[in-house]
Design an enzyme around this catalytic site. Sequence first.
Site, short mmCIF file in Angstrom:
data_model
loop_
_atom_site.label_atom_id
_atom_site.label_comp_id
_atom_site.label_asym_id
_atom_site.label_seq_id
_atom_site.Cartn_x
_atom_site.Cartn_y
_atom_site.Cartn_z
N ILE A 165 -6.68 -4.90 7.47
CA ILE A 165 -6.48 -6.08 6.63
C ILE A 165 -7.09 -5.86 5.24
CG2 ILE A 165 -6.96 -8.58 6.46
CD1 ILE A 165 -5.11 -7.94 8.80
N ASN A 187 1.24 3.41 -2.93
CA ASN A 187 1.72 3.84 -4.26
C ASN A 187 1.19 5.22 -4.64
OD1 ASN A 187 2.86 1.35 -4.48
ND2 ASN A 187 1.39 0.53 -5.97
N GLY A 188 -0.11 5.42 -4.41
CA GLY A 188 -0.73 6.69 -4.80
C GLY A 188 -0.12 7.85 -4.04
N TRP A 190 2.80 7.98 -2.63
CA TRP A 190 4.19 8.15 -3.05
C TRP A 190 4.25 9.08 -4.25
CZ3 TRP A 190 6.98 7.40 -7.51
CH2 TRP A 190 8.38 7.35 -7.38
N ASP A 211 0.84 -1.21 0.00
CA ASP A 211 0.00 0.00 0.00
C ASP A 211 0.87 1.26 0.00
OD1 ASP A 211 -2.41 1.34 -0.04
OD2 ASP A 211 -2.60 1.37 2.15
N ARG A 251 -1.09 9.59 -9.69
CA ARG A 251 -1.09 8.41 -8.81
C ARG A 251 -0.52 7.17 -9.50
NH1 ARG A 251 -4.10 7.46 -4.45
NH2 ARG A 251 -4.50 5.38 -5.24
N HIS A 310 2.17 3.39 -9.07
CA HIS A 310 1.97 1.96 -9.36
C HIS A 310 3.13 1.42 -10.20
CE1 HIS A 310 -1.84 2.30 -7.49
NE2 HIS A 310 -2.46 2.93 -8.47
N SER A 339 -7.55 -5.49 -4.96
CA SER A 339 -8.60 -6.09 -4.12
C SER A 339 -9.93 -6.10 -4.86
CB SER A 339 -8.74 -5.31 -2.81
OG SER A 339 -9.43 -4.09 -3.03
N SER A 340 -10.86 -6.90 -4.35
CA SER A 340 -12.19 -6.96 -4.97
C SER A 340 -12.90 -5.62 -4.83
CB SER A 340 -13.01 -8.10 -4.35
OG SER A 340 -12.87 -8.14 -2.95
N LEU A 389 11.03 -20.14 -5.17
CA LEU A 389 9.99 -19.34 -4.50
C LEU A 389 8.62 -19.55 -5.15
CD1 LEU A 389 9.38 -16.94 -2.47
CD2 LEU A 389 9.73 -15.43 -4.44
C1 IPE Z 1 -5.37 -2.76 -0.16
O1 IPE Z 1 -5.07 -1.41 -0.33
C2 IPE Z 1 -5.35 -3.48 -1.46
C3 IPE Z 1 -4.07 -3.57 -2.15
C4 IPE Z 1 -2.91 -3.14 -1.74
C5 IPE Z 1 -4.15 -4.24 -3.41
P1 IPE Z 1 -6.21 -0.29 -0.42
O2 IPE Z 1 -5.52 1.00 -0.58
O3 IPE Z 1 -7.19 -0.67 -1.46
O4 IPE Z 1 -6.92 -0.42 1.00
P2 IPE Z 1 -7.86 0.61 1.78
O5 IPE Z 1 -8.94 1.03 0.84
O6 IPE Z 1 -7.01 1.78 2.18
O7 IPE Z 1 -8.35 -0.16 2.96
C1 IPE Z 2 -1.70 0.18 -3.35
O1 IPE Z 2 -1.42 1.53 -3.36
C2 IPE Z 2 -1.90 -0.36 -4.73
C3 IPE Z 2 -3.29 -0.78 -5.04
C4 IPE Z 2 -4.29 -0.76 -4.22
C5 IPE Z 2 -3.53 -1.23 -6.39
P1 IPE Z 2 -2.59 2.61 -3.33
O2 IPE Z 2 -2.96 2.93 -4.73
O3 IPE Z 2 -3.70 2.15 -2.48
O4 IPE Z 2 -1.85 3.85 -2.69
P2 IPE Z 2 -2.47 4.87 -1.64
O5 IPE Z 2 -2.92 4.07 -0.46
O6 IPE Z 2 -3.61 5.56 -2.31
O7 IPE Z 2 -1.33 5.76 -1.32
MG MG Z 3 -4.13 2.39 -0.50
#
Ligand code: IPE
Ligand code: IPE
Ligand code: MG
Length: 258
Positions: free
Chosen positions: A204, A33-34, A36, A31, A44, A48, A76-77, A142
């Site tokens: 989670i 990436n956006g 960052w 988590d 954003r 990724h 995620s779903s 792995l």
């Molecule tokens: C969890 O991150 C899913 C992945 C990293 C793929 P999210 O950014 O979607 O989670 P929430 O919405 O903050 O709980």
């Molecule tokens: C996790 O990073 C990657 C995915 C959920 C695909 P985010 O995109 O959720 O990054 P933030 O949480 O918005 O910084």
């Molecule tokens: Mg996130």
Amino acid sequence: MVKKTNPSHISTTLAVPDVASIPKHLAIIMDGNGRWATKRFLPRVAGHSQGLNTVREIVKECGDLGVEYLTLFAFSSENWRRPAEEVGFLMKLFLTALEKEVSRLDKNNVRLRVVGDLTKFDQQIQERVVQAEEKTAHNTGLNLTIAANYGGRWDMLQAVSACLKANPNITPDGVTEALLTPHLSMSYAPEPDLFIRTGGEQRISNFLLWQLAYTELYFTDLLWPDFDVKALQASFAWYRERERRFGRTSAQVIDAEK
Ligand code: IPE
Ligand code: IPE
Ligand code: MG
């Protein structure tokens, strides 16, 4: 998609498993990436792309350190709720990674699997997933699992359906862990020893709900693109200090280690 239960993987609720100093199975929510990217005044999606570089580095290091199973939450779903452009970019990135990274994984003896409801993806992605799994199926290093359109609740529900189909004469009282768990999408792996979530949130987010029952949970404020080998090693050092009691007392744990 490729499924096979390994009966040597003991359920942590049915028996106390062996514990090693390096996690046998590491599961990561990648988590941040956006954030960052936003911090750098970038779109954003740039986060990724950068996150994929971290994936490469962490996969390599886990293989070198002797981790047997590495599971990465990629989509995620609930991530379909994001803006269409971001979802579209993530799909493209997934497809490109399937095209470009698999040869390297194969060369490094990595076996790749993808778990999640893949029926929601484009045909092209679904085909690439099957090809990548087949290409690496013989590898003995792995075990890398990418969770894509994965949700812990989806996994449990699909497992219950599959279990009932496989055991048509089951009675309501007859449902057991042993009958159910072979149908969970990660039945080929032991339960995770260590869970890492980067990006500062302590939740989670519908990841491996069943399998995290006795997993050690590690949270770091580092954003995923900034997570590196040093940060991974720090999480392993923290893991080594945990006393994994699985319901027992500390004295019992010490006694069992003698
Ligand atoms: C969890 O991150 C899913 C992945 C990293 C793929 P999210 O950014 O979607 O989670 P929430 O919405 O903050 O709980
Ligand atoms: C996790 O990073 C990657 C995915 C959920 C695909 P985010 O995109 O959720 O990054 P933030 O949480 O918005 O910084
Ligand atoms: Mg996130």
